[in-house]
Design a protein around this motif. Structure first.
Motif, PDB file in Angstrom:
ATOM      1  N   VAL A 146       0.837  -1.201   0.000  1.00  0.00           N
ATOM      2  CA  VAL A 146       0.000   0.000   0.000  1.00  0.00           C
ATOM      3  C   VAL A 146       0.873   1.253   0.000  1.00  0.00           C
ATOM      4  N   ALA A 147       1.891   1.276   0.852  1.00  0.00           N
ATOM      5  CA  ALA A 147       2.769   2.460   0.914  1.00  0.00           C
ATOM      6  C   ALA A 147       3.422   2.716  -0.440  1.00  0.00           C
ATOM      7  N   GLY A 148       3.879   1.662  -1.088  1.00  0.00           N
ATOM      8  CA  GLY A 148       4.493   1.819  -2.397  1.00  0.00           C
ATOM      9  C   GLY A 148       3.510   2.274  -3.457  1.00  0.00           C
ATOM     10  N   MET A 149       2.315   1.685  -3.459  1.00  0.00           N
ATOM     11  CA  MET A 149       1.311   2.050  -4.461  1.00  0.00           C
ATOM     12  C   MET A 149       0.753   3.447  -4.226  1.00  0.00           C
ATOM     13  N   VAL A 150       0.650   3.865  -2.989  1.00  0.00           N
ATOM     14  CA  VAL A 150       0.211   5.240  -2.700  1.00  0.00           C
ATOM     15  C   VAL A 150       1.184   6.221  -3.335  1.00  0.00           C
ATOM     16  N   GLU A 151       2.466   5.929  -3.194  1.00  0.00           N
ATOM     17  CA  GLU A 151       3.489   6.803  -3.772  1.00  0.00           C
ATOM     18  C   GLU A 151       3.448   6.771  -5.298  1.00  0.00           C
ATOM     19  N   VAL A 152       3.399   5.584  -5.875  1.00  0.00           N
ATOM     20  CA  VAL A 152       3.405   5.438  -7.334  1.00  0.00           C
ATOM     21  C   VAL A 152       2.172   6.079  -7.964  1.00  0.00           C
ATOM     22  N   ALA A 153       1.010   5.871  -7.342  1.00  0.00           N
ATOM     23  CA  ALA A 153      -0.243   6.393  -7.892  1.00  0.00           C
ATOM     24  C   ALA A 153      -0.486   7.857  -7.538  1.00  0.00           C
ATOM     25  N   GLY A 154       0.343   8.417  -6.678  1.00  0.00           N
ATOM     26  CA  GLY A 154       0.170   9.818  -6.296  1.00  0.00           C
ATOM     27  C   GLY A 154      -1.077  10.068  -5.479  1.00  0.00           C
ATOM     28  N   ILE A 155      -1.420   9.122  -4.633  1.00  0.00           N
ATOM     29  CA  ILE A 155      -2.620   9.221  -3.801  1.00  0.00           C
ATOM     30  C   ILE A 155      -2.252   9.863  -2.471  1.00  0.00           C
ATOM     31  N   ALA A 156      -3.077  10.770  -2.021  1.00  0.00           N
ATOM     32  CA  ALA A 156      -2.856  11.389  -0.715  1.00  0.00           C
ATOM     33  C   ALA A 156      -3.178  10.384   0.383  1.00  0.00           C
ATOM     34  N   PRO A 157      -2.354  10.308   1.401  1.00  0.00           N
ATOM     35  CA  PRO A 157      -2.633   9.390   2.510  1.00  0.00           C
ATOM     36  C   PRO A 157      -3.718   9.950   3.433  1.00  0.00           C
ATOM     37  N   GLY A 158      -4.353   9.043   4.176  1.00  0.00           N
ATOM     38  CA  GLY A 158      -5.209   9.455   5.282  1.00  0.00           C
ATOM     39  C   GLY A 158      -6.681   9.666   4.997  1.00  0.00           C
ATOM     40  N   GLU A 159      -7.215   9.219   3.865  1.00  0.00           N
ATOM     41  CA  GLU A 159      -8.654   9.370   3.599  1.00  0.00           C
ATOM     42  C   GLU A 159      -9.430   8.468   4.543  1.00  0.00           C
TER      43      GLU A 159
END
Length: 160
Positions: free
Chosen positions: A54-67
């Motif tokens: 998840v941490a890697g994909m959040v970074e790759v996809a440019g998703i903001a954390p914490g929703e």
């Protein structure tokens, strides 16, 4: 009998005291404490793989954390996380609710801390399987790292 999912949720949410209490009850109530530790470790290791992915994909996809809103997450972030990159789709089969729980935990812990998680999981496995005289300490250390990382991060920010 202890609910393993509640234990994993306590770890993911950073509730260290609750997680350690649940672990103690899980081991103490088992007919075979070592088997209970190993079975739980298998599920914890799976959670750790999910957190790292998840941490890697959040970074790759440019998703903001914490929703925190599950419905928004399911509609907006989950499809991007599950799409993966090319043929690499480590989160494709994860139910959106479990993905959201892992996403929240990864957001709380933070990608820099999660980068070293695979090595910690391996170290814990080795300690559980005989390199330590105290297998409970091995699990406790990994749980404290995951559930207490918010406290650790705050302490690092506060120290000069």
């Amino acid at each position: 009998e202890e609910d393993v999912w509640a234990l994993l949720d306590a770890i993911g949410a950073g509730r260290l005291a609750e997680a350690l209490g649940r672990l103690r009850r899980l081991v103490d109530s088992a007919e075979d404490p070592m088997q209970a530790r190993l079975a739980f470790f298998g599920q914890l290791a799976s959670l750790c793989r999910q957190l790292t992915a998840v941490a890697g994909m959040v970074e790759v996809a440019g998703i903001a954390p914490g929703e925190r809103n599950y419905n928004r997450f399911r509609e907006r972030q989950a499809p991007k996380l599950q799409a993966g990159v090319g043929e690499f789709r480590p989160l494709a089969d994860l139910h959106p609710y479990r993905l959201h729980r892992a996403y929240l935990a990864a957001s709380r812990i933070g990608a820099p801390i999660l980068q070293g998680l695979p090595a910690r999981v391996l170290e814990t496995e080795l300690r559980l399987k005989g390199e330590s005289g105290d297998p409970d300490a091995a699990l406790t250390d990994l749980i404290a790292f995951l559930a207490g990382s918010q406290l650790q991060a705050a302490q690092r920010r506060a120290s000069p």
